[in-house]
Design a protein around this motif. Structure first.
Motif, short mmCIF file in Angstrom:
data_model
loop_
_atom_site.label_atom_id
_atom_site.label_comp_id
_atom_site.label_asym_id
_atom_site.label_seq_id
_atom_site.Cartn_x
_atom_site.Cartn_y
_atom_site.Cartn_z
N ARG A 27 -38.04 43.81 92.83
CA ARG A 27 -39.46 43.55 92.89
C ARG A 27 -40.13 43.80 94.25
O ARG A 27 -41.04 44.53 94.26
N THR A 28 -39.60 43.57 95.33
CA THR A 28 -40.08 43.99 96.74
C THR A 28 -38.71 43.91 97.63
O THR A 28 -37.64 43.53 97.00
N THR A 64 -35.94 50.52 96.50
CA THR A 64 -37.23 50.63 96.49
C THR A 64 -37.93 49.81 95.37
O THR A 64 -37.01 49.45 94.25
N THR A 65 -38.98 49.55 95.29
CA THR A 65 -39.70 48.72 94.06
C THR A 65 -39.29 49.57 92.67
O THR A 65 -39.53 50.61 92.51
N PRO A 100 -40.47 55.72 94.86
CA PRO A 100 -41.58 54.54 95.19
C PRO A 100 -42.92 55.42 95.06
O PRO A 100 -44.06 54.74 95.12
N GLU A 101 -42.88 56.88 95.45
CA GLU A 101 -44.38 57.42 95.47
C GLU A 101 -44.87 57.80 93.91
O GLU A 101 -45.87 57.99 93.68
N GLN A 106 -46.70 48.85 91.51
CA GLN A 106 -46.43 48.19 93.00
C GLN A 106 -46.75 46.72 93.10
O GLN A 106 -47.35 46.20 92.26
N PRO A 107 -46.38 46.16 94.06
CA PRO A 107 -46.40 44.85 94.57
C PRO A 107 -47.71 44.42 94.59
O PRO A 107 -48.35 44.00 95.44
N LYS A 108 -48.67 44.43 93.83
CA LYS A 108 -49.93 43.96 93.69
C LYS A 108 -50.47 43.76 92.20
O LYS A 108 -49.98 44.09 91.22
N HIS A 110 -52.22 44.30 88.95
CA HIS A 110 -52.88 45.54 88.21
C HIS A 110 -53.79 44.90 87.02
O HIS A 110 -53.39 44.06 86.62
#
Length: 482
Positions: A27-28, A64-65, A100-101, A106-108, A110
């Motif tokens: 997750r992170t 990576t996430t 990750p790109e 992402q850890p936010k 949505h």
């Protein structure tokens, strides 16, 4: 493969200083040291602490996430806030990389609209982990409820030649060449050359077939996919959804109402008992959403309070005629605030009317009965005309807060003469439903049943506001992705 432990078990464990192996998705990853790992067994993550000095840079870059990893190490008591245990890793292996790109989660936070576009990945968020765990629990509880009461689980056909609802909005099933179908002498498509030698569709209901089985087993239920080809883009409609449809013999409308109320209370209680973590998360999520709304649009009850309230109160039972009287004299109707004003008996109730009765007038679930025959299906049992000579049927709808109609059902018309008269009046071909009429010819008996749209139940119990968020891969007009 190495034996792994589930994170949900380790988070409750006190077996410190034992070696454990976990596998999950990152997750992170903070400070090249702290991995928040989730394996889907619960919403909680376990912290995996690594010694970056003893791991190659190439491996660190791959944590990576979204990446899938395996971590082995000692389970220790955590000194950090928010967790009681963590894993001090001695070995980390990358099972599946995640760029990750390109990884969209992402850890936010949505939006639900965005997550619908990546429905194949949204299961990895806490919201959808909770929603689909609750969905699973409700499905299990449905089967448990009927099994304990001696109902036989019946699989009714997905492909059918009948339109149970008389709605006509059905998906056609064919193997004919669309570009050059065979035609009859009068130019119509010749379905006699099709796979089933007749026109067939995806089912809108398993009810009619369910009635056949109820006339042998006494009590049956169906739980399967159904389809409606309506061009509807509301937050309460899907083109593909699941239905629960019990049918039981030697029963009247009163028995039907009681079975439906008992079932709803059973499944809600099961979810409350077995999905505490998920429902608390969804309750908090809904509370946060409510804070963003104007005061007059906020829910009077939180999600958990609403579910408890349904268990604590008997459902209000009243006739359609009584409901019309209440709605006609209501403030929204008098002040012309309803989009569809109620001015006469016989009107088909809209969602705004149903929700007014539930949320404003009675403030609890409502069962409406005895609807006008003209707005209901042909198979519903005809009542004797009322004092004003109006024809009603022994139908029932169960209305829930935030949803409107949750369940629709009736006592079925078991009298052959009354049923055929109704079919003639509605131009329903009797020769196509000869098998259905046979149940009225041979050992007919009073019987009843109802249909519950499963996604609407999940919508209510989870507090989600869009039905597309409570089914894994929603099907709706112009969308059949995944």
């Amino acid at each position: 493969m190495i034996k792994r432990q589930q994170i949900k078990d380790l988070l409750k464990s006190t077996a410190f200083d034992t070696e454990v192996t976990v596998m999950g998705w990152v997750r992170t990853f903070r400070n090249n040291q702290f991995i928040a790992l989730n394996d889907g067994s619960c919403m909680g993550n376990i912290q995996v602490v690594i010694d970056f000095n003893n791991l190659p840079d190439e491996l660190l870059k791959r944590i990576t996430t979204g990446a899938a990893i395996s971590a082995t190490g000692r389970l220790i008591e955590s000194l950090g806030k928010g967790q009681t245990v963590e894993i001090k890793a001695t070995n980390v292996e990358i099972l599946g990389d995640s760029d990750p790109e390109k990884f969209p989660l992402q850890p936010k936070k949505h939006s639900l609209e965005f997550l619908r576009e990546i429905a194949h990945l949204r299961f990895r968020t806490n919201t959808f982990n909770a929603v689909f765990k609750v969905r699973h629990a409700l499905a299990f509880a449905i089967h448990q409820f009927y099994n304990e009461r001696g109902f036989v689980y019946m699989h009714t056909p997905v492909i059918t030649a009948s339109d149970a609802e008389g709605a006509g909005e059905m998906f056609k099933v064919t193997t004919l060449d669309f570009d050059n179908p065979p035609r009859t002498e009068d130019g119509k498509v010749d379905f006699s050359q099709d796979f089933f030698a007749r026109a067939t569709n995806l089912t809108v209901s398993g009810q009619l077939e369910g009635e056949l089985a109820a006339m042998a087993f006494g009590k049956i239920y169906t739980f399967g996919p159904t389809f409606r080809a309506e061009n509807s883009n509301t937050t309460r409609h899907l083109a593909e959804f699941w239905m629960i449809e019990p049918e039981f013999a030697f029963a009247d409308l009163e028995d039907n109402m009681q079975l439906a109320e008992d079932m709803m209370k059973h499944v809600i209680k099961y979810a409350l008992d077995h999905c505490k973590e998920e429902l608390e998360f969804l309750n908090n999520r809904l509370a946060e959403e409510d804070k963003q709304k104007p005061q007059n649009e906020r829910s009077e009850l939180g999600l958990l309070e609403k579910l408890d309230f349904c268990l604590a109160n008997d459902f209000e039972r009243l006739t359609y005629t009584e409901a019309i009287r209440i709605l006609k004299s209501s403030k929204p109707n008098q002040k012309k605030q309803f989009k569809y004003l109620i001015d006469e008996w016989g009107a088909d109730l809209q969602s705004e009317h149903e929700r007014y009765l539930v949320e404003k007038h009675f403030k609890k679930p409502v069962i409406l009965t005895d609807y006008p025959a003209d707005i209901k299906s042909f198979y519903m049992r005809q009542n004797e005309p009322d004092a004003e000579g109006r024809q009603t049927v022994a139908a029932m709808d169960i209305l829930f807060p935030g949803i409107g109609e949750m369940i629709g059902g009736s006592q079925r018309e078991e009298r052959l003469d009354r049923l055929t008269q109704r079919m003639e009046a509605l131009n329903i071909p009797q020769d196509e439903l000869w098998w259905y009429l046979d149940t009225r010819r041979f050992g007919s008996a009073p019987h009843a049943g109802f249909g519950l749209g499963f996604e609407r139940l999940v919508l209510f119990v989870t507090g989600m506001t869009n039905i597309r968020d409570v089914i894994a891969f929603p099907r709706f007009p112009k969308n059949a992705e995944f």
